[in-house]
Motif scaffolding. Sequence first.
Motif, PDB file in Angstrom:
ATOM      1  N   VAL A  63      16.364   8.039  -5.681  1.00 48.67           N
ATOM      2  CA  VAL A  63      15.145   7.815  -6.485  1.00 48.67           C
ATOM      3  C   VAL A  63      15.276   8.379  -7.896  1.00 48.67           C
ATOM      4  O   VAL A  63      14.368   8.191  -8.724  1.00 48.67           O
ATOM      5  CB  VAL A  63      13.901   8.414  -5.805  1.00 48.67           C
ATOM      6  N   LYS A  64      16.360   9.064  -8.168  1.00 51.73           N
ATOM      7  CA  LYS A  64      16.535   9.715  -9.470  1.00 51.73           C
ATOM      8  C   LYS A  64      16.466   8.689 -10.591  1.00 51.73           C
ATOM      9  O   LYS A  64      17.078   7.628 -10.529  1.00 51.73           O
ATOM     10  CB  LYS A  64      17.874  10.449  -9.483  1.00 51.73           C
ATOM     11  N   GLY A  65      15.678   9.004 -11.608  1.00 56.03           N
ATOM     12  CA  GLY A  65      15.518   8.103 -12.739  1.00 56.03           C
ATOM     13  C   GLY A  65      14.413   7.082 -12.566  1.00 56.03           C
ATOM     14  O   GLY A  65      14.035   6.390 -13.513  1.00 56.03           O
ATOM     15  N   ARG A  66      13.878   6.976 -11.347  1.00 59.83           N
ATOM     16  CA  ARG A  66      12.805   5.997 -11.088  1.00 59.83           C
ATOM     17  C   ARG A  66      11.496   6.671 -10.666  1.00 59.83           C
ATOM     18  O   ARG A  66      10.412   6.182 -10.988  1.00 59.83           O
ATOM     19  CB  ARG A  66      13.233   5.021  -9.983  1.00 59.83           C
ATOM     20  N   PHE A  67      11.604   7.770  -9.938  1.00 57.32           N
ATOM     21  CA  PHE A  67      10.423   8.471  -9.441  1.00 57.32           C
ATOM     22  C   PHE A  67      10.202   9.737 -10.268  1.00 57.32           C
ATOM     23  O   PHE A  67      11.158  10.399 -10.683  1.00 57.32           O
ATOM     24  CB  PHE A  67      10.606   8.879  -7.978  1.00 57.32           C
ATOM     25  N   ILE A  68       8.931  10.060 -10.450  1.00 58.83           N
ATOM     26  CA  ILE A  68       8.569  11.289 -11.160  1.00 58.83           C
ATOM     27  C   ILE A  68       7.556  12.047 -10.311  1.00 58.83           C
ATOM     28  O   ILE A  68       6.474  11.525 -10.004  1.00 58.83           O
ATOM     29  CB  ILE A  68       7.952  10.986 -12.534  1.00 58.83           C
ATOM     30  N   ALA A  69       7.925  13.259  -9.917  1.00 58.70           N
ATOM     31  CA  ALA A  69       7.043  14.113  -9.118  1.00 58.70           C
ATOM     32  C   ALA A  69       6.461  15.201 -10.005  1.00 58.70           C
ATOM     33  O   ALA A  69       7.192  15.835 -10.767  1.00 58.70           O
ATOM     34  CB  ALA A  69       7.819  14.730  -7.958  1.00 58.70           C
ATOM     35  N   THR A  70       5.160  15.389  -9.906  1.00 53.73           N
ATOM     36  CA  THR A  70       4.499  16.423 -10.695  1.00 53.73           C
ATOM     37  C   THR A  70       3.543  17.211  -9.810  1.00 53.73           C
ATOM     38  O   THR A  70       3.160  16.748  -8.723  1.00 53.73           O
ATOM     39  CB  THR A  70       3.710  15.817 -11.872  1.00 53.73           C
ATOM     40  N   ARG A  71       3.171  18.372 -10.273  1.00 51.48           N
ATOM     41  CA  ARG A  71       2.219  19.194  -9.534  1.00 51.48           C
ATOM     42  C   ARG A  71       1.215  19.782 -10.503  1.00 51.48           C
ATOM     43  O   ARG A  71       1.547  20.137 -11.631  1.00 51.48           O
ATOM     44  CB  ARG A  71       2.926  20.293  -8.740  1.00 51.48           C
ATOM     45  N   ASP A  72      -0.010  19.877 -10.034  1.00 47.94           N
ATOM     46  CA  ASP A  72      -1.067  20.577 -10.751  1.00 47.94           C
ATOM     47  C   ASP A  72      -1.370  21.814  -9.925  1.00 47.94           C
ATOM     48  O   ASP A  72      -2.100  21.753  -8.932  1.00 47.94           O
ATOM     49  CB  ASP A  72      -2.305  19.680 -10.894  1.00 47.94           C
ATOM     50  N   SER A  73      -0.782  22.926 -10.328  1.00 47.75           N
ATOM     51  CA  SER A  73      -0.904  24.144  -9.524  1.00 47.75           C
ATOM     52  C   SER A  73      -2.333  24.671  -9.514  1.00 47.75           C
ATOM     53  O   SER A  73      -2.747  25.328  -8.566  1.00 47.75           O
ATOM     54  CB  SER A  73       0.054  25.209 -10.046  1.00 47.75           C
ATOM     55  N   ASN A  74      -3.099  24.394 -10.557  1.00 46.43           N
ATOM     56  CA  ASN A  74      -4.494  24.871 -10.586  1.00 46.43           C
ATOM     57  C   ASN A  74      -5.326  24.197  -9.504  1.00 46.43           C
ATOM     58  O   ASN A  74      -6.252  24.786  -8.953  1.00 46.43           O
ATOM     59  CB  ASN A  74      -5.106  24.616 -11.957  1.00 46.43           C
ATOM     60  N   LYS A  75      -5.002  22.938  -9.219  1.00 39.65           N
ATOM     61  CA  LYS A  75      -5.749  22.180  -8.223  1.00 39.65           C
ATOM     62  C   LYS A  75      -5.000  22.066  -6.898  1.00 39.65           C
ATOM     63  O   LYS A  75      -5.509  21.460  -5.956  1.00 39.65           O
ATOM     64  CB  LYS A  75      -6.044  20.772  -8.751  1.00 39.65           C
ATOM     65  N   ASN A  76      -3.787  22.601  -6.850  1.00 33.64           N
ATOM     66  CA  ASN A  76      -2.939  22.436  -5.666  1.00 33.64           C
ATOM     67  C   ASN A  76      -2.861  20.969  -5.260  1.00 33.64           C
ATOM     68  O   ASN A  76      -3.071  20.606  -4.093  1.00 33.64           O
ATOM     69  CB  ASN A  76      -3.420  23.317  -4.515  1.00 33.64           C
ATOM     70  N   THR A  77      -2.561  20.163  -6.243  1.00 33.63           N
ATOM     71  CA  THR A  77      -2.397  18.730  -6.045  1.00 33.63           C
ATOM     72  C   THR A  77      -1.036  18.319  -6.579  1.00 33.63           C
ATOM     73  O   THR A  77      -0.567  18.857  -7.578  1.00 33.63           O
ATOM     74  CB  THR A  77      -3.507  17.946  -6.780  1.00 33.63           C
ATOM     75  N   MET A  78      -0.410  17.386  -5.903  1.00 39.80           N
ATOM     76  CA  MET A  78       0.870  16.881  -6.343  1.00 39.80           C
ATOM     77  C   MET A  78       0.846  15.367  -6.392  1.00 39.80           C
ATOM     78  O   MET A  78       0.046  14.729  -5.687  1.00 39.80           O
ATOM     79  CB  MET A  78       2.000  17.368  -5.427  1.00 39.80           C
ATOM     80  N   TYR A  79       1.708  14.816  -7.232  1.00 37.11           N
ATOM     81  CA  TYR A  79       1.728  13.374  -7.437  1.00 37.11           C
ATOM     82  C   TYR A  79       3.172  12.875  -7.376  1.00 37.11           C
ATOM     83  O   TYR A  79       4.109  13.597  -7.712  1.00 37.11           O
ATOM     84  CB  TYR A  79       1.140  13.011  -8.805  1.00 37.11           C
ATOM     85  N   LEU A  80       3.304  11.640  -6.951  1.00 38.73           N
ATOM     86  CA  LEU A  80       4.603  10.979  -6.997  1.00 38.73           C
ATOM     87  C   LEU A  80       4.415   9.630  -7.666  1.00 38.73           C
ATOM     88  O   LEU A  80       3.800   8.729  -7.079  1.00 38.73           O
ATOM     89  CB  LEU A  80       5.195  10.809  -5.600  1.00 38.73           C
ATOM     90  N   GLN A  81       4.904   9.515  -8.899  1.00 40.02           N
ATOM     91  CA  GLN A  81       4.862   8.262  -9.630  1.00 40.02           C
ATOM     92  C   GLN A  81       6.151   7.509  -9.325  1.00 40.02           C
ATOM     93  O   GLN A  81       7.249   8.007  -9.592  1.00 40.02           O
ATOM     94  CB  GLN A  81       4.738   8.517 -11.126  1.00 40.02           C
ATOM     95  N   MET A  82       6.017   6.325  -8.764  1.00 41.87           N
ATOM     96  CA  MET A  82       7.182   5.553  -8.328  1.00 41.87           C
ATOM     97  C   MET A  82       7.291   4.297  -9.195  1.00 41.87           C
ATOM     98  O   MET A  82       6.379   3.462  -9.190  1.00 41.87           O
ATOM     99  CB  MET A  82       7.039   5.181  -6.851  1.00 41.87           C
ATOM    100  N   ASN A  83       8.369   4.200  -9.929  1.00 42.11           N
ATOM    101  CA  ASN A  83       8.601   3.078 -10.829  1.00 42.11           C
ATOM    102  C   ASN A  83       9.829   2.294 -10.382  1.00 42.11           C
ATOM    103  O   ASN A  83      10.664   2.802  -9.620  1.00 42.11           O
ATOM    104  CB  ASN A  83       8.792   3.582 -12.254  1.00 42.11           C
ATOM    105  N   SER A  84       9.941   1.078 -10.882  1.00 41.33           N
ATOM    106  CA  SER A  84      11.092   0.221 -10.560  1.00 41.33           C
ATOM    107  C   SER A  84      11.346   0.200  -9.061  1.00 41.33           C
ATOM    108  O   SER A  84      12.478   0.380  -8.600  1.00 41.33           O
ATOM    109  CB  SER A  84      12.345   0.697 -11.309  1.00 41.33           C
ATOM    110  N   LEU A  85      10.295  -0.020  -8.315  1.00 36.78           N
ATOM    111  CA  LEU A  85      10.390   0.055  -6.862  1.00 36.78           C
ATOM    112  C   LEU A  85      11.277  -1.043  -6.292  1.00 36.78           C
ATOM    113  O   LEU A  85      11.313  -2.172  -6.803  1.00 36.78           O
ATOM    114  CB  LEU A  85       9.005  -0.001  -6.235  1.00 36.78           C
ATOM    115  N   LYS A  86      11.985  -0.687  -5.229  1.00 38.69           N
ATOM    116  CA  LYS A  86      12.899  -1.592  -4.549  1.00 38.69           C
ATOM    117  C   LYS A  86      12.441  -1.777  -3.103  1.00 38.69           C
ATOM    118  O   LYS A  86      11.777  -0.895  -2.554  1.00 38.69           O
ATOM    119  CB  LYS A  86      14.314  -1.009  -4.556  1.00 38.69           C
ATOM    120  N   PRO A  87      12.833  -2.860  -2.461  1.00 36.41           N
ATOM    121  CA  PRO A  87      12.462  -3.034  -1.053  1.00 36.41           C
ATOM    122  C   PRO A  87      12.897  -1.853  -0.176  1.00 36.41           C
ATOM    123  O   PRO A  87      12.199  -1.499   0.782  1.00 36.41           O
ATOM    124  CB  PRO A  87      13.188  -4.324  -0.668  1.00 36.41           C
ATOM    125  N   GLU A  88      14.017  -1.236  -0.514  1.00 35.73           N
ATOM    126  CA  GLU A  88      14.492  -0.110   0.289  1.00 35.73           C
ATOM    127  C   GLU A  88      13.659   1.157   0.099  1.00 35.73           C
ATOM    128  O   GLU A  88      13.884   2.159   0.783  1.00 35.73           O
ATOM    129  CB  GLU A  88      15.970   0.199   0.001  1.00 35.73           C
TER     130      GLU A  88
END
Length: 116
Positions: A63-88
């Motif tokens: 997933v390197k170069g396509r996915f971006i994982a971030t966290r908001d430590s103040n809210k204890n929330t995390m996100y996964l932005q997935m780009n250029s998605l593939k069937p796999e």
Amino acid sequence: QVQLVESGGGDVQPGGSLRVACALQPSAFSVSTMDWHRQAPGQQRQWVAILNSGGTTTYADSVKGRFIATRDSNKNTMYLQMNSLKPEDTAVYYCYMAVPGLGNYWGQGIQVTVSS
């Protein structure tokens, strides 16, 4: 009761983007590691991204170069932005948080389907 609640996901065509989120409830705890994992049909669960408390994020090669994982430590929330998605990339995506003094928690899982 402490739990992780996931949201987002869904269906998308190849090349598209999706975002999944994961929130710790209640949020008033200190979290060390936050991870994203996924499990495709008939396969073992695999890690996708590891976000440590120091701000470093490590990605699986797939997933390197396509996915971006971030966290908001103040809210204890995390996100996964997935780009250029593939069937796999089709899988159930799980979030994971390690809460010192309480334990380790998994989200309920959320389906991401990449198909034309």
